[in-house]
Design an enzyme around this catalytic site. Sequence first.
Site: not given
Length: 264
Positions: A86, A142, A227
């Site tokens: 995201d 992911h 980050s």
Amino acid sequence: MAKPIFRLMTELSSRKSISRITGAFAKSKASRRLIPWFAKTYGIPVQDAEKQVRDYQSLNEFFTRRLKPGLRPIDQGTDVLVSPVDSLITGFGRIQEGLMLQVKGQDYTVEELLNQSPRTVSYKNGFFMVLYLSPTDYHRIHSPVAGRILEKEHIPGRVYPVNDFGLLHMKRVLSRNERLVTYVQHEYGELAVVKVGAMNVSSIQYVSPLPDQLERGGDLAYFEFGSTVVLLFESGTFDPLPGVGLGSKIKMGQALGLLHTKSE
């Protein structure tokens, strides 16, 4: 005057020793009292979390939380590359003779980002995306493709902020901060997933056990506090989808573009 002072303060606080201290506290049981405040302050949708807020034993455990199953469906389109996180796209474009141009007003070289890796040549005229994760975002990373891990590299460095101030006013933050690079072989070539550490990040961790063969959307790593992820695509193997570009807010599992046979 304010900006030079803030830059100096950032330089002084960008050492790993400071991050280790804040990281140790975030992992302690004492930090769990801050979870409700943290969630409210950053507008985190706690209803999406895998567990109830009261069940997390530390701020770090909450920050690296998993989501309820099904909340991030993985696009199943043919030859699709999906977002690993995201995030907000803060850098985007073709790599020109090894240069990533105009990432918040600064140019970067692939060579410095990848720490002079011999693999740099594969990305000389490829494509790049810079994906910024705010404190609000889900912070697990992911795999954007199905493929095999070719190589991993940990690059020590500083922990400058990677928000707008850091990218605009600190020199070449993405290539000076600590990085964890994963090179993945997919059906049409190779890509690099560059995880960039940031201020108050105690570490970037791979999932355990980390499989050699990755599934698209499968677990890869996670940040302990916010980050950035930089995706580098081998020359001639990737085209972004219409509507995906600089300033796009994206979700993990969302289609970002199509992979294809190399074209020169």
